[in-house]
Design an enzyme around this catalytic site. Structure first.
Site, mmCIF file in Angstrom:
data_model
loop_
_atom_site.group_PDB
_atom_site.id
_atom_site.type_symbol
_atom_site.label_atom_id
_atom_site.label_comp_id
_atom_site.label_asym_id
_atom_site.label_seq_id
_atom_site.Cartn_x
_atom_site.Cartn_y
_atom_site.Cartn_z
ATOM 1 N N THR A 171 0.825 -1.200 0.000
ATOM 2 C CA THR A 171 0.000 0.000 0.000
ATOM 3 C C THR A 171 0.864 1.258 0.000
ATOM 4 O O THR A 171 1.841 1.341 0.750
ATOM 5 C CB THR A 171 -0.922 0.013 1.233
ATOM 6 O OG1 THR A 171 -1.737 -1.153 1.215
ATOM 7 C CG2 THR A 171 -1.801 1.255 1.240
ATOM 8 N N LYS A 198 -3.551 4.624 -2.303
ATOM 9 C CA LYS A 198 -4.644 5.206 -1.538
ATOM 10 C C LYS A 198 -5.065 6.525 -2.185
ATOM 11 O O LYS A 198 -4.253 7.447 -2.348
ATOM 12 C CB LYS A 198 -4.221 5.439 -0.085
ATOM 13 C CG LYS A 198 -4.023 4.157 0.715
ATOM 14 C CD LYS A 198 -5.324 3.425 0.961
ATOM 15 C CE LYS A 198 -5.150 2.262 1.923
ATOM 16 N NZ LYS A 198 -6.420 1.542 2.156
ATOM 17 N N ASP A 225 -7.450 2.294 -4.039
ATOM 18 C CA ASP A 225 -8.348 2.117 -2.902
ATOM 19 C C ASP A 225 -8.796 3.492 -2.427
ATOM 20 O O ASP A 225 -8.012 4.262 -1.884
ATOM 21 C CB ASP A 225 -7.645 1.377 -1.766
ATOM 22 C CG ASP A 225 -8.582 1.047 -0.615
ATOM 23 O OD1 ASP A 225 -9.779 1.368 -0.713
ATOM 24 O OD2 ASP A 225 -8.115 0.464 0.382
ATOM 25 N N GLU A 253 -10.856 -0.329 -5.421
ATOM 26 C CA GLU A 253 -11.458 -0.801 -4.176
ATOM 27 C C GLU A 253 -12.337 0.278 -3.536
ATOM 28 O O GLU A 253 -11.920 1.424 -3.394
ATOM 29 C CB GLU A 253 -10.342 -1.208 -3.210
ATOM 30 C CG GLU A 253 -10.813 -1.878 -1.942
ATOM 31 C CD GLU A 253 -9.660 -2.474 -1.150
ATOM 32 O OE1 GLU A 253 -9.910 -2.995 -0.050
ATOM 33 O OE2 GLU A 253 -8.498 -2.417 -1.623
ATOM 34 N N ASP A 278 -15.037 -3.606 -0.261
ATOM 35 C CA ASP A 278 -14.331 -3.819 1.003
ATOM 36 C C ASP A 278 -15.227 -3.408 2.165
ATOM 37 O O ASP A 278 -15.885 -4.242 2.783
ATOM 38 C CB ASP A 278 -13.015 -3.041 1.017
ATOM 39 C CG ASP A 278 -12.246 -3.208 2.322
ATOM 40 O OD1 ASP A 278 -12.648 -4.033 3.173
ATOM 41 O OD2 ASP A 278 -11.225 -2.505 2.511
ATOM 42 N N LYS A 302 -11.859 -9.481 5.311
ATOM 43 C CA LYS A 302 -10.904 -9.227 6.379
ATOM 44 C C LYS A 302 -11.414 -9.851 7.665
ATOM 45 O O LYS A 302 -12.595 -9.715 7.999
ATOM 46 C CB LYS A 302 -10.691 -7.719 6.568
ATOM 47 C CG LYS A 302 -10.126 -7.037 5.328
ATOM 48 C CD LYS A 302 -9.991 -5.539 5.512
ATOM 49 C CE LYS A 302 -9.425 -4.884 4.260
ATOM 50 N NZ LYS A 302 -9.336 -3.404 4.396
ATOM 51 N N ASP A 357 -0.121 -6.522 3.841
ATOM 52 C CA ASP A 357 1.171 -5.870 4.063
ATOM 53 C C ASP A 357 1.300 -5.180 5.408
ATOM 54 O O ASP A 357 2.343 -4.593 5.706
ATOM 55 C CB ASP A 357 1.433 -4.851 2.949
ATOM 56 C CG ASP A 357 0.370 -3.756 2.888
ATOM 57 O OD1 ASP A 357 -0.802 -4.059 3.197
ATOM 58 O OD2 ASP A 357 0.693 -2.606 2.539
#
Length: 393
Positions: A171, A198, A225, A253, A278, A302, A357
């Site tokens: 990321t 991001k 994302d 995402e 997500d 997750k 990560d």
């Protein structure tokens, strides 16, 4: 039959070597509640409950209270095996990070008692589920206790080679185009081949940021994302701009707000990139809503969102059966939770770089034992369960 004798908690704060910044928050630490579940024979399983204020609402204090109160009350005296997984999920409403911790600890405990790695333990679990559910089977279904699968002792037929590592993406925190370009070049130099950028804090400048990363790391696959940061029209505008400039993106995402499935479906229809849900998917009801809305091409599962390995297996199976791509991700958590998620990926054989990560950002691992990182490779420990032996002082 061993019983659960004790549930204990400890707060752990893990300094990061670099601040982690998204559209939702900035943090310099990973903060978590580490839990141990000990059985009547003295065997111990480990789990963790990361603090995720901005996504799940879970705090250290809340998770500790749930683990030391209703979850402990439900587990102590119960069977020290996966038949107690349902007790964890039913013990308290919400508190998914706490449920994640206790659920992982039960799986770790079972794997340690069997003398197998977490990957091997979960491989037996998922392969046995698959046999029970195979087309044409006359079986009514897997054994159930409190609505959850109970692991049998039958080994997987034929055997499989035990994986020693798993690949993750990396990321790139929210920043200026120059900041992102510098970070992208550095991470490419570290061997990462998939970068997640991001975006979502500044729609007007997001395309420029992505272009800067592409120029700095042209050989890397790119993911975006937005962490719910765009409106649907903003998402389409940014992504159309990138498509017009021939930017290749593996996925985008959570472009819009968690509950805006209509908006996410609109984004999916009006630009060329695949959409990954997500924040929109915490549990099975959420996943069904996403599928019915046609809002996503893939889903990021997750453990901290859904409550652990046990519910994650079901979500991943349902996603696969409905043709959705699957990615397993993480919060800003420690090597303990990452080890459990990585083992689940390996057992299910989910292809591609995962989104695991978080442990890489830590200055050092806070544990004795467990997974390690070598660039983009997550290295599995050669020890039973998760391989955690203690928390370093």
């Amino acid at each position: 039959m061993p019983r659960v004798a004790a549930v204990r908690t400890r707060r752990v704060r893990v300094p990061l070597h670099t601040p982690f910044v998204t559209a939702l928050r900035r943090t310099d630490f990973a903060e978590t509640v580490v839990v141990t579940v000990e059985d009547s024979d003295g065997c111990v399983g480990w789990g963790e409950a990361p603090q995720v204020w901005k996504v799940t609402g879970d705090s250290l204090a809340g998770s500790a209270a749930a683990l030391e109160g209703p979850i402990s009350d439900a587990l102590v005296g119960a069977a020290a095996d996966l038949s107690s997984a349902g007790l964890v999920q039913a013990a308290v409403v919400g508190n998914r990070s706490a449920k994640m911790a206790a659920d992982i600890a039960l799986h770790d405990l079972v794997a340690r008692r069997a003398g197998v790695s977490m990957v091997e333990h979960l491989d037996v679990l998922v392969s046995t589920r698959a046999r029970w559910r195979s087309p044409g089977s006359t079986n009514a279904g897997p054994p159930l206790v409190e609505g959850h699968f109970v692991q049998t002792s039958e080994p997987r037929g034929g055997g499989v080679s035990k994986p020693t590592q798993l690949l993750t993406d990396m990321t790139l925190s929210v920043g200026t185009p120059a900041d992102l370009a510098e970070a992208a070049a550095a991470r490419a130099g570290d061997g990462f081949t998939t970068l997640k950028i991001k975006v979502g804090t500044d729609p007007a400048g997001d395309a420029e940021r992505v272009l800067a990363v592409r120029e700095a790391a042209p050989e890397c696959r790119l993911r975006l994302d937005a962490n719910t940061g765009w409106r649907a029209d903003e998402a389409v505008a940014v992504l159309t701009t990138l498509a017009d400039k021939d930017v290749e993106l593996e996925l985008v995402e959570q472009p819009v707000a968690r509950r805006d499935l209509e908006g996410m479906a609109y984004v999916r229809r009006h630009q060329p990139y695949k959409i990954l849900a997500d924040e929109s998917v915490f549990d099975l009801e959420d996943l069904v809503d996403v599928i019915r809305a046609g809002a996503a091409d893939a889903v990021n599962i997750k453990l901290a969102k859904c409550g652990g390995i046990t519910p994650a297996v079901e979500l991943l199976e349902v996603a696969r059966s409905h043709g959705l791509g699957r990615l397993v991700g993480c919060m800003m958590e420690s090597h303990l939770g990452i080890g459990a998620a990585a083992a689940l990926v390996a057992a299910l054989g989910i292809p591609g770089e995962q989104d695991l990560d978080a442990g890489w950002w830590a200055r050092t691992s806070p544990y004795e034992g467990g997974i390690g990182y070598d660039g983009p490779r997550i290295l599995f420990p050669g020890a039973p369960g998760l391989g955690i032996e203690g928390v370093l002082a």
